[in-house]
Motif scaffolding. Sequence first.
Motif, PDB file in Angstrom:
ATOM      1  N   PHE A 180       0.897  -1.120  -0.128  1.00  0.00           N
ATOM      2  CA  PHE A 180       0.243  -0.332   0.100  1.00  0.00           C
ATOM      3  C   PHE A 180       0.673   1.322  -0.212  1.00  0.00           C
ATOM      4  CE2 PHE A 180      -2.894  -2.803   2.580  1.00  0.00           C
ATOM      5  CZ  PHE A 180      -3.446  -3.564   1.599  1.00  0.00           C
ATOM      6  N   ALA A 181       2.092   1.302  -0.689  1.00  0.00           N
ATOM      7  CA  ALA A 181       2.813   2.159  -0.323  1.00  0.00           C
ATOM      8  C   ALA A 181       3.437   2.242  -2.165  1.00  0.00           C
ATOM      9  CB  ALA A 181       3.963   2.179   0.240  1.00  0.00           C
ATOM     10  N   VAL A 182       4.539   3.192  -2.178  1.00  0.00           N
ATOM     11  CA  VAL A 182       5.405   3.075  -3.788  1.00  0.00           C
ATOM     12  C   VAL A 182       6.067   2.087  -3.303  1.00  0.00           C
ATOM     13  CG1 VAL A 182       6.951   4.725  -5.245  1.00  0.00           C
ATOM     14  CG2 VAL A 182       4.884   5.700  -4.054  1.00  0.00           C
ATOM     15  N   PRO A 183       6.885   1.383  -2.534  1.00  0.00           N
ATOM     16  CA  PRO A 183       7.512   1.039  -3.037  1.00  0.00           C
ATOM     17  C   PRO A 183       7.042  -0.703  -3.549  1.00  0.00           C
ATOM     18  CG  PRO A 183       8.561   1.607  -0.542  1.00  0.00           C
ATOM     19  CD  PRO A 183       7.238   2.275  -1.708  1.00  0.00           C
ATOM     20  N   GLY A 184       5.749  -0.857  -2.377  1.00  0.00           N
ATOM     21  CA  GLY A 184       5.022  -2.629  -3.113  1.00  0.00           C
ATOM     22  C   GLY A 184       4.381  -2.144  -4.541  1.00  0.00           C
ATOM     23  N   ILE A 185       4.305  -0.813  -5.375  1.00  0.00           N
ATOM     24  CA  ILE A 185       4.290  -0.491  -6.650  1.00  0.00           C
ATOM     25  C   ILE A 185       5.629  -1.055  -7.560  1.00  0.00           C
ATOM     26  CG2 ILE A 185       2.784   0.496  -8.163  1.00  0.00           C
ATOM     27  CD1 ILE A 185       1.636   2.071  -5.903  1.00  0.00           C
ATOM     28  N   VAL A 186       6.068  -0.513  -7.357  1.00  0.00           N
ATOM     29  CA  VAL A 186       7.497  -1.037  -8.274  1.00  0.00           C
ATOM     30  C   VAL A 186       8.010  -1.985  -7.825  1.00  0.00           C
ATOM     31  CG1 VAL A 186      10.005  -0.062  -7.872  1.00  0.00           C
ATOM     32  CG2 VAL A 186       8.365   1.466  -7.751  1.00  0.00           C
ATOM     33  N   LEU A 187       7.811  -2.869  -7.060  1.00  0.00           N
ATOM     34  CA  LEU A 187       8.562  -4.024  -7.014  1.00  0.00           C
ATOM     35  C   LEU A 187       7.270  -5.143  -7.506  1.00  0.00           C
ATOM     36  CD1 LEU A 187       9.221  -4.708  -3.079  1.00  0.00           C
ATOM     37  CD2 LEU A 187      10.511  -4.666  -5.017  1.00  0.00           C
ATOM     38  N   ALA A 188       5.877  -5.007  -7.789  1.00  0.00           N
ATOM     39  CA  ALA A 188       5.645  -6.026  -8.579  1.00  0.00           C
ATOM     40  C   ALA A 188       5.601  -5.616 -10.277  1.00  0.00           C
ATOM     41  CB  ALA A 188       3.301  -5.511  -8.089  1.00  0.00           C
ATOM     42  N   THR A 189       5.725  -4.410  -9.765  1.00  0.00           N
ATOM     43  CA  THR A 189       6.115  -4.095 -11.853  1.00  0.00           C
ATOM     44  C   THR A 189       7.726  -4.475 -12.151  1.00  0.00           C
ATOM     45  OG1 THR A 189       4.863  -1.582 -11.503  1.00  0.00           O
ATOM     46  CG2 THR A 189       6.092  -2.280 -13.184  1.00  0.00           C
ATOM     47  N   VAL A 190       8.198  -4.707 -11.255  1.00  0.00           N
ATOM     48  CA  VAL A 190       9.278  -5.179 -11.174  1.00  0.00           C
ATOM     49  C   VAL A 190       9.356  -6.708 -11.487  1.00  0.00           C
ATOM     50  CG1 VAL A 190      11.574  -5.729 -10.947  1.00  0.00           C
ATOM     51  CG2 VAL A 190      11.471  -3.461 -10.478  1.00  0.00           C
ATOM     52  N   PHE A 191       8.040  -6.780 -11.151  1.00  0.00           N
ATOM     53  CA  PHE A 191       8.209  -8.433 -10.784  1.00  0.00           C
ATOM     54  C   PHE A 191       7.511  -9.264 -12.072  1.00  0.00           C
ATOM     55  CE2 PHE A 191       5.838 -12.151 -10.371  1.00  0.00           C
ATOM     56  CZ  PHE A 191       6.612 -13.198 -10.356  1.00  0.00           C
ATOM     57  N   VAL A 192       6.717  -8.593 -13.271  1.00  0.00           N
ATOM     58  CA  VAL A 192       5.718  -8.725 -14.117  1.00  0.00           C
ATOM     59  C   VAL A 192       6.524  -8.256 -15.286  1.00  0.00           C
ATOM     60  CG1 VAL A 192       3.615  -8.931 -12.863  1.00  0.00           C
ATOM     61  CG2 VAL A 192       3.862  -6.817 -14.107  1.00  0.00           C
ATOM     62  N   THR A 193       7.344  -7.712 -15.010  1.00  0.00           N
ATOM     63  CA  THR A 193       8.288  -6.776 -16.880  1.00  0.00           C
ATOM     64  C   THR A 193       9.448  -7.779 -16.396  1.00  0.00           C
ATOM     65  OG1 THR A 193       8.547  -5.069 -15.247  1.00  0.00           O
ATOM     66  CG2 THR A 193       7.513  -4.488 -16.783  1.00  0.00           C
ATOM     67  N   PHE A 194       9.814  -8.204 -15.554  1.00  0.00           N
ATOM     68  CA  PHE A 194      11.030  -8.914 -15.182  1.00  0.00           C
ATOM     69  C   PHE A 194      11.466  -9.983 -16.650  1.00  0.00           C
ATOM     70  CE2 PHE A 194      13.645 -12.832 -14.736  1.00  0.00           C
ATOM     71  CZ  PHE A 194      15.093 -12.395 -14.251  1.00  0.00           C
ATOM     72  N   PRO A 195      10.917 -10.817 -17.508  1.00  0.00           N
ATOM     73  CA  PRO A 195      10.963 -11.294 -18.713  1.00  0.00           C
ATOM     74  C   PRO A 195      11.187 -10.385 -20.182  1.00  0.00           C
ATOM     75  CG  PRO A 195       8.716 -12.749 -17.932  1.00  0.00           C
ATOM     76  CD  PRO A 195       9.502 -11.083 -17.245  1.00  0.00           C
ATOM     77  N   PHE A 196      10.960  -9.371 -20.220  1.00  0.00           N
ATOM     78  CA  PHE A 196      11.036  -9.284 -21.634  1.00  0.00           C
ATOM     79  C   PHE A 196      12.173  -8.701 -22.097  1.00  0.00           C
ATOM     80  CE2 PHE A 196       6.913  -8.010 -19.914  1.00  0.00           C
ATOM     81  CZ  PHE A 196       5.786  -8.181 -21.483  1.00  0.00           C
ATOM     82  N   VAL A 197      13.051  -7.902 -21.262  1.00  0.00           N
ATOM     83  CA  VAL A 197      14.723  -8.635 -21.418  1.00  0.00           C
ATOM     84  C   VAL A 197      15.343  -9.173 -21.742  1.00  0.00           C
ATOM     85  CG1 VAL A 197      16.886  -6.807 -21.457  1.00  0.00           C
ATOM     86  CG2 VAL A 197      14.394  -5.767 -20.411  1.00  0.00           C
ATOM     87  N   ALA A 198      14.868  -9.811 -21.022  1.00  0.00           N
ATOM     88  CA  ALA A 198      15.923 -11.072 -20.943  1.00  0.00           C
ATOM     89  C   ALA A 198      15.584 -12.253 -22.057  1.00  0.00           C
ATOM     90  CB  ALA A 198      15.473 -11.563 -19.434  1.00  0.00           C
ATOM     91  N   ARG A 199      14.555 -12.444 -21.960  1.00  0.00           N
ATOM     92  CA  ARG A 199      13.949 -12.965 -22.990  1.00  0.00           C
ATOM     93  C   ARG A 199      14.237 -12.484 -24.294  1.00  0.00           C
ATOM     94  NH1 ARG A 199      13.906 -18.184 -24.152  1.00  0.00           N
ATOM     95  NH2 ARG A 199      13.003 -19.155 -22.134  1.00  0.00           N
ATOM     96  N   GLU A 200      14.143 -11.362 -25.151  1.00  0.00           N
ATOM     97  CA  GLU A 200      15.103 -10.539 -26.262  1.00  0.00           C
ATOM     98  C   GLU A 200      15.992 -11.230 -26.244  1.00  0.00           C
ATOM     99  OE1 GLU A 200      13.105  -9.708 -28.783  1.00  0.00           O
ATOM    100  OE2 GLU A 200      10.704  -9.846 -27.904  1.00  0.00           O
ATOM    101  N   LEU A 201      17.388 -10.883 -25.576  1.00  0.00           N
ATOM    102  CA  LEU A 201      18.355 -10.968 -25.779  1.00  0.00           C
ATOM    103  C   LEU A 201      19.277 -12.520 -25.394  1.00  0.00           C
ATOM    104  CD1 LEU A 201      19.698  -8.277 -23.155  1.00  0.00           C
ATOM    105  CD2 LEU A 201      19.864  -7.899 -25.031  1.00  0.00           C
ATOM    106  N   ILE A 202      18.527 -13.255 -24.897  1.00  0.00           N
ATOM    107  CA  ILE A 202      19.077 -14.775 -25.089  1.00  0.00           C
ATOM    108  C   ILE A 202      19.228 -15.635 -26.429  1.00  0.00           C
ATOM    109  CG2 ILE A 202      18.475 -16.920 -24.368  1.00  0.00           C
ATOM    110  CD1 ILE A 202      17.172 -15.930 -21.498  1.00  0.00           C
ATOM    111  N   PRO A 203      18.294 -15.690 -26.893  1.00  0.00           N
ATOM    112  CA  PRO A 203      18.461 -16.033 -28.798  1.00  0.00           C
ATOM    113  C   PRO A 203      19.586 -14.890 -29.185  1.00  0.00           C
ATOM    114  CG  PRO A 203      15.961 -14.550 -28.685  1.00  0.00           C
ATOM    115  CD  PRO A 203      16.731 -14.903 -26.993  1.00  0.00           C
ATOM    116  N   THR A 204      19.300 -13.905 -29.456  1.00  0.00           N
ATOM    117  CA  THR A 204      20.758 -12.991 -29.835  1.00  0.00           C
ATOM    118  C   THR A 204      21.859 -12.972 -29.561  1.00  0.00           C
ATOM    119  OG1 THR A 204      18.888 -11.036 -30.465  1.00  0.00           O
ATOM    120  CG2 THR A 204      20.907 -10.822 -30.171  1.00  0.00           C
ATOM    121  N   MET A 205      22.170 -12.997 -28.260  1.00  0.00           N
ATOM    122  CA  MET A 205      23.618 -13.897 -27.519  1.00  0.00           C
ATOM    123  C   MET A 205      23.933 -15.140 -28.462  1.00  0.00           C
ATOM    124  SD  MET A 205      23.563 -11.945 -24.337  1.00  0.00           S
ATOM    125  CE  MET A 205      24.039 -10.191 -23.843  1.00  0.00           C
TER     126      MET A 205
END
Length: 332
Positions: A144-169
């Motif tokens: 019920f504060a800003v840190p919780g919102i940031v943590l939830a956002t980090v969790f749901v958006t975590f795979p996108f960068v890694a999933r784009e980089l893994i096949p390229t590398m």
Amino acid sequence: MSAPSTPVAGATAEPAWVRRTLIGSALVFLAGFLLLPLAVVFVEALKKGLAVYLAAITEPEAVSALRLTLLAAAVAVPTNVVIGLAAAWSLAKFRFRGQNVLLTLIDLPFSVSPVIAGLIYVLLFGLQGWFGPWLKAHDLQVIFAVPGIVLATVFVTFPFVARELIPTMQAQGTEQEEAARVLGASGWHILRRVTLPNVRWALLYGVILCNARAMGEFGAVSVVSGHVRGVTDTLPLHIEILYNEYQSAAAFAVASLLALLALVTLALKAVVERRMARAARLAVQAARKDDVAARGPQRSNAVGRPRRSAYAQAGGAAHHAPIGGALAAPAP
């Protein structure tokens, strides 16, 4: 004598009416399920005039929701860039035990509902959660504060960068990094001068997708925010509140802001995809030129060597033959 060539219909050749039907069906689907709702958002937002629209998007609660949305995205995207780059580099460039486990953990946010993710954070950091008493004793608040919102956002958006980089590398291999290491480059120098320039477009593509999901996330953020108006409401949550209060014009006005952010993200995504395709074509052309250049001397040597050898043998035979040689007629 070569046989006359006869045109053969390709495996994908279809009658004209079939192609037109499929293309028309796709266009109707896109118009009905994507373009029409998008147009309705802007039409309803401006239905009561520009003054009502500007008042809705400039009220303090809307500005606070926009600021919190951008703040959550500004924290989540760089965090996921660092973590995703490290995870992709580890999975693509090294072999170690537990690779499949790490890959499964990266895909976990795709398989877990965002609402469940928000409940997990409530069970961990809420007042009745595992770390709740410790946080309360130290006057810290996550849920019920800003840190919780940031943590939830980090969790749901975590795979996108890694999933784009893994096949390229993985497609690029490790030859360049190994060569740089042999030449004495440090790990940080290899990452900054060798790895990142090769994956820059894939990295930017992952950043765009991550940012789009961060700004539009609803489920996990709704659970951990507490819906405190003007404090913990992001743009999607603020739109829901306005719509539930039957303020449709204000809700569509704020929704138009989110739609504009989505359109900007989509435009950037299209530009990056075009750049990535162009970089891939240039890489293929360069590889073909290198292949032709490498095969050229080999082909010339393979063709020229027998000729020189035959010439040398003929020259050697003429040099060692007696005067007259085989052309001189024997004396009677």
